[in-house]
Design a protein around this motif. Structure first.
Motif, PDB file in Angstrom:
ATOM      1  N   ILE A   1       0.875  -1.215   0.066  1.00  0.00           N
ATOM      2  CA  ILE A   1      -0.176  -0.035  -0.154  1.00  0.00           C
ATOM      3  C   ILE A   1       0.947   1.130   0.046  1.00  0.00           C
ATOM      4  CG2 ILE A   1      -1.633   1.337   1.241  1.00  0.00           C
ATOM      5  CD1 ILE A   1      -2.991  -1.411   2.406  1.00  0.00           C
ATOM      6  N   LEU A   2       0.678   1.982  -1.110  1.00  0.00           N
ATOM      7  CA  LEU A   2       1.596   3.423  -0.976  1.00  0.00           C
ATOM      8  C   LEU A   2       0.867   4.366  -0.483  1.00  0.00           C
ATOM      9  CD1 LEU A   2       2.426   2.769  -4.928  1.00  0.00           C
ATOM     10  CD2 LEU A   2       3.793   2.328  -3.193  1.00  0.00           C
ATOM     11  N   ASP A   3       1.505   4.934   0.794  1.00  0.00           N
ATOM     12  CA  ASP A   3       0.944   5.931   1.570  1.00  0.00           C
ATOM     13  C   ASP A   3       1.029   7.412   0.847  1.00  0.00           C
ATOM     14  OD1 ASP A   3       3.495   6.660   2.150  1.00  0.00           O
ATOM     15  OD2 ASP A   3       3.091   5.723   4.312  1.00  0.00           O
ATOM     16  N   ALA A   4       0.714   8.369   1.509  1.00  0.00           N
ATOM     17  CA  ALA A   4       0.857   9.637   0.875  1.00  0.00           C
ATOM     18  C   ALA A   4       2.277  10.116   0.618  1.00  0.00           C
ATOM     19  CB  ALA A   4       0.280  10.630   1.731  1.00  0.00           C
ATOM     20  N   ALA A   5       3.109   9.718   1.466  1.00  0.00           N
ATOM     21  CA  ALA A   5       4.424   9.961   1.465  1.00  0.00           C
ATOM     22  C   ALA A   5       5.184   9.130   0.318  1.00  0.00           C
ATOM     23  CB  ALA A   5       5.124   9.688   2.629  1.00  0.00           C
TER      24      ALA A   5
ATOM     25  N   LYS B   1      -5.618  14.392   2.208  1.00  0.00           N
ATOM     26  CA  LYS B   1      -6.818  15.288   2.447  1.00  0.00           C
ATOM     27  C   LYS B   1      -7.873  14.644   2.981  1.00  0.00           C
ATOM     28  CE  LYS B   1      -9.849  17.924  -0.060  1.00  0.00           C
ATOM     29  NZ  LYS B   1     -10.540  18.578  -1.501  1.00  0.00           N
ATOM     30  N   TYR B   2      -8.123  13.258   2.617  1.00  0.00           N
ATOM     31  CA  TYR B   2      -9.308  12.395   2.777  1.00  0.00           C
ATOM     32  C   TYR B   2      -8.859  11.703   3.797  1.00  0.00           C
ATOM     33  CZ  TYR B   2     -11.796  14.494  -0.829  1.00  0.00           C
ATOM     34  OH  TYR B   2     -12.662  15.202  -1.845  1.00  0.00           O
ATOM     35  N   GLY B   3      -7.892  11.325   4.352  1.00  0.00           N
ATOM     36  CA  GLY B   3      -7.200  10.390   5.517  1.00  0.00           C
ATOM     37  C   GLY B   3      -7.519   9.014   4.961  1.00  0.00           C
ATOM     38  N   ALA B   4      -7.221   8.751   3.582  1.00  0.00           N
ATOM     39  CA  ALA B   4      -7.402   7.450   3.077  1.00  0.00           C
ATOM     40  C   ALA B   4      -5.990   6.785   3.465  1.00  0.00           C
ATOM     41  CB  ALA B   4      -7.323   7.363   1.714  1.00  0.00           C
ATOM     42  N   ARG B   5      -6.138   5.300   3.566  1.00  0.00           N
ATOM     43  CA  ARG B   5      -4.906   4.363   4.158  1.00  0.00           C
ATOM     44  C   ARG B   5      -3.989   4.463   2.782  1.00  0.00           C
ATOM     45  NH1 ARG B   5      -5.499  -2.032   5.115  1.00  0.00           N
ATOM     46  NH2 ARG B   5      -3.216  -2.350   5.714  1.00  0.00           N
TER      47      ARG B   5
ATOM     48  N   GLY C   1      -9.528   2.822   2.024  1.00  0.00           N
ATOM     49  CA  GLY C   1      -9.790   3.311   2.955  1.00  0.00           C
ATOM     50  C   GLY C   1     -10.448   4.897   3.030  1.00  0.00           C
ATOM     51  N   VAL C   2     -11.488   4.740   2.081  1.00  0.00           N
ATOM     52  CA  VAL C   2     -12.175   6.299   2.120  1.00  0.00           C
ATOM     53  C   VAL C   2     -13.388   6.131   2.746  1.00  0.00           C
ATOM     54  CG1 VAL C   2     -13.286   7.842   0.472  1.00  0.00           C
ATOM     55  CG2 VAL C   2     -11.085   6.766  -0.415  1.00  0.00           C
ATOM     56  N   ASP C   3     -13.656   7.253   3.699  1.00  0.00           N
ATOM     57  CA  ASP C   3     -14.919   7.101   4.234  1.00  0.00           C
ATOM     58  C   ASP C   3     -16.243   7.099   3.383  1.00  0.00           C
ATOM     59  OD1 ASP C   3     -13.743   7.079   6.696  1.00  0.00           O
ATOM     60  OD2 ASP C   3     -13.684   9.128   6.766  1.00  0.00           O
TER      61      ASP C   3
END
Length: 565
Positions: free
Chosen positions: A108-112, A373-377, A391-393
């Motif tokens: 899983i590629l996070d924002a960083a 921004k959306y706090g996705a995983r 992981g999007v709400d």
């Protein structure tokens, strides 16, 4: 008196370079190069010498051989048309820049990580970045002087180019929805992580006869293309032991396509890495090393058969018997996970399609910003040149989908954008004969106009040469690049056509029509004609692959265009 001729000596069968049978001496230049120096050692030379002294300091044996173990190929020099591909030596086609392949192996590629990938593209790759059908990010225009810095940036976010190419364990295909899908049989992530920990940068597995491709997925849609990998672990359920994995071996495409053989076994999650090591070691020890064209596991599996392969795996490598279990059923079509789907934790994953996998640095940075921004995983890449945001709400889904569209990603794409893939093509690849990415993008635009409301999926795979990196043989419409004659007798870019190929329930390599070629310029109208004929001639519920297998050749050649009902 005539002398009696000496009896002819029996002809000795020439060895295939199989180490386990005593053929340890190199039989071609590739094998000699690997024996001369373990390719993993080239990393040190890149760091200490080549990156400091520049392109001209690179040893040719490293440049065109061992660099591949570091995920580096020289790209095609500009100005050479497809007619030069097979007539010039490799060094004549070399540019002074590199393609670089970054492996993700189902991570899983996070924002960083997304921002790091994007900024490497912006700063060091002229903005280029492609999502490949093997879960990779692929750059172009890389200079050798920049490689150490790029590696540092990648390693800071847990990524690597190590053994992304070469005769090595190539990047692993995993399910993009592993651990989050409601209908998943079993999460293969721990097994993939363990395989990677054991084998990457391990000299025991760095000298294989050729490339070795891995697929691990516990999703019932078989979303990691198990039929066409050297080794695949496929989610299954044993009536007593519960969820585990079947083992499929010997799949592969290129010029001699073969579907994987299903061993019909049950392997628990914590024994998958052992089984992987066993299969890879069989390939290393018994694989054919004399001819590169026969140096894939599929040829050994075809010669041995399923029973012998399983016996050798159990007795020589695992030292234990595998549990027999019927192979799982296969889906009608394999999952690409495009669209909006609820996860097992109540959040949502969103699969989105770029155009034929082509993205860029700015897009990757923007995607990282959206994830934050959306706090996705984070994001996983797919086996179909797509990506899945995890992981999007639920309350954010529609705004996220809209924001994806603004950066060039579509979660609700047309059939043509969703189901068209293309390899790198002549723009950068030294093996290619024709242009692919831009040609496929143009084809998508035309088909979206001509068939905007297609009611059934049709896949189109565009490849620049016979090597099938874009899986030509298993698409509804597979296009293999070659030079063809146009109506004026001029040699131009074109394609050999494969029709009705598929993975999943109707897995097969499609139908080739004798002497049937299509020019690149005539491709739009040809595909239009074939699709029109399918829509007019199909029976209720009949998929394109089924229709292509039974219809008249005239319908497939596009000579006759039927009236749509």
């Amino acid at each position: 008196m005539t002398a009696t001729p000496a009896p002819a000596r029996p002809r000795r069968k020439r060895g295939e370079g199989q180490w386990a049978l005593g053929y340890t001496e190199p039989l071609n230049k590739n094998e000699q190069s690997k024996k001369d120096d373990n390719p993993l050692n080239v990393r040190g030379r890149i760091l200490s010498t080549y990156s400091k002294r520049g392109f001209d300091s690179i040893d040719p044996a490293d440049l065109r051989g061992r660099f591949r173990w570091m995920g580096l190929y020289t790209q095609r020099a500009p100005g050479f048309d497809g007619g030069k591909t097979a007539t010039l030596e490799e060094e004549e086609l070399d540019d002074r820049f590199f393609m670089m392949r970054v492996r993700t192996d189902g991570a899983i590629l996070d924002a960083a990580a997304l921002r790091a990938l994007g900024m490497i593209s912006v700063d060091r790759a002229r903005g280029t970045a492609d999502i490949t059908d093997r879960n990779n990010i692929q750059y172009h225009w890389i200079q050798i002087e920049d490689v150490p810095e790029i590696w540092e940036r990648l390693e800071a976010v847990g990524l690597t180019t190590l053994e992304a190419c070469g005769d090595s364990p190539r990047p692993f295909l995993g399910s993009p929805v592993a651990g989050i899908a409601k209908d998943e049989i079993i999460d293969g992530t721990p097994a993939m992580d363990e395989i990677k920990r054991r084998v990457l940068d391990n000299p025991e597995f760095s000298n294989l006869p050729r490339k070795f491709k891995t697929s691990v997925s516990g999703h019932p849609s078989h979303d990691a293309a198990p039929e066409i990998n050297d080794v695949s672990f496929v989610g299954t359920v044993h009536p007593e032991h519960g969820p585990g994995f079947d083992l499929w071996v010997g799949g592969g495409l290129s010029t001699n396509p073969m579907l994987a053989v299903k061993l019909g076994v049950w392997i628990p999650l914590d024994e998958v890495a052992d089984a992987w090591e066993g299969v890879c070691a069989i390939f290393r020890d018994y694989g054919y090393r004399r001819l590169r064209s026969k140096a894939r596991l599929k040829f050994l599996v075809a010669d041995w058969g399923k029973e012998k392969f399983r016996e050798v795996l159990e007795t020589e490598y695992l030292q234990r018997a595998l549990v027999s279990n019927p192979s799982p059923g296969v889906p009608t079509r394999q999952g690409d996970h495009v669209g909006v789907h609820e996860q097992n934790d109540g959040k949502f994953y969103i699969g989105a399609a770029p155009v034929v996998g082509r993205v860029n640095g700015e897009l990757l940075v923007a995607l990282g910003d959206l994830v934050e921004k959306y706090g996705a995983r984070g994001v996983r890449l797919t086996a179909w040149q797509k990506l899945v945001v995890i992981g999007v709400d639920g309350a954010d889904v529609e705004s996220f989908v809209a924001d994806l569209r603004t950066i060039g990603l579509d979660a609700r794409p047309s059939n043509w954008r969703r189901n068209t893939m293309a390899c790198t093509g002549i723009e950068f690849c030294k093996l290619a004969i024709v242009e692919t990415k831009a040609r496929a993008a143009d084809l998508i635009k035309v088909l979206e106009q001509r068939f905007p409301d297609l009611d059934t999926p049709i896949t189109v795979n565009v490849n620049g040469c016979p090597n099938a990196c874009a899986r030509t043989q298993v698409a509804d419409i597979g296009l293999k690049g070659q030079l063809v004659m146009d109506a004026d007798g001029q040699q131009v870019e074109g394609f050999q056509v494969h029709l009705g190929g598929a993975l999943g329930l109707q897995a097969n390599f499609g139908r080739k029509l004798r002497a049937h070629k299509v020019t690149s310029a005539g491709l739009d109208d040809y595909v239009t004609a074939v699709v029109t004929n399918y829509l007019a001639d199909r029976t209720e519920g009949e998929q394109f692959a089924e229709w292509a297998a039974r219809t008249d050749e005239a319908n497939l050649r596009g000579d006759l265009v039927l009236e749509r009902a």
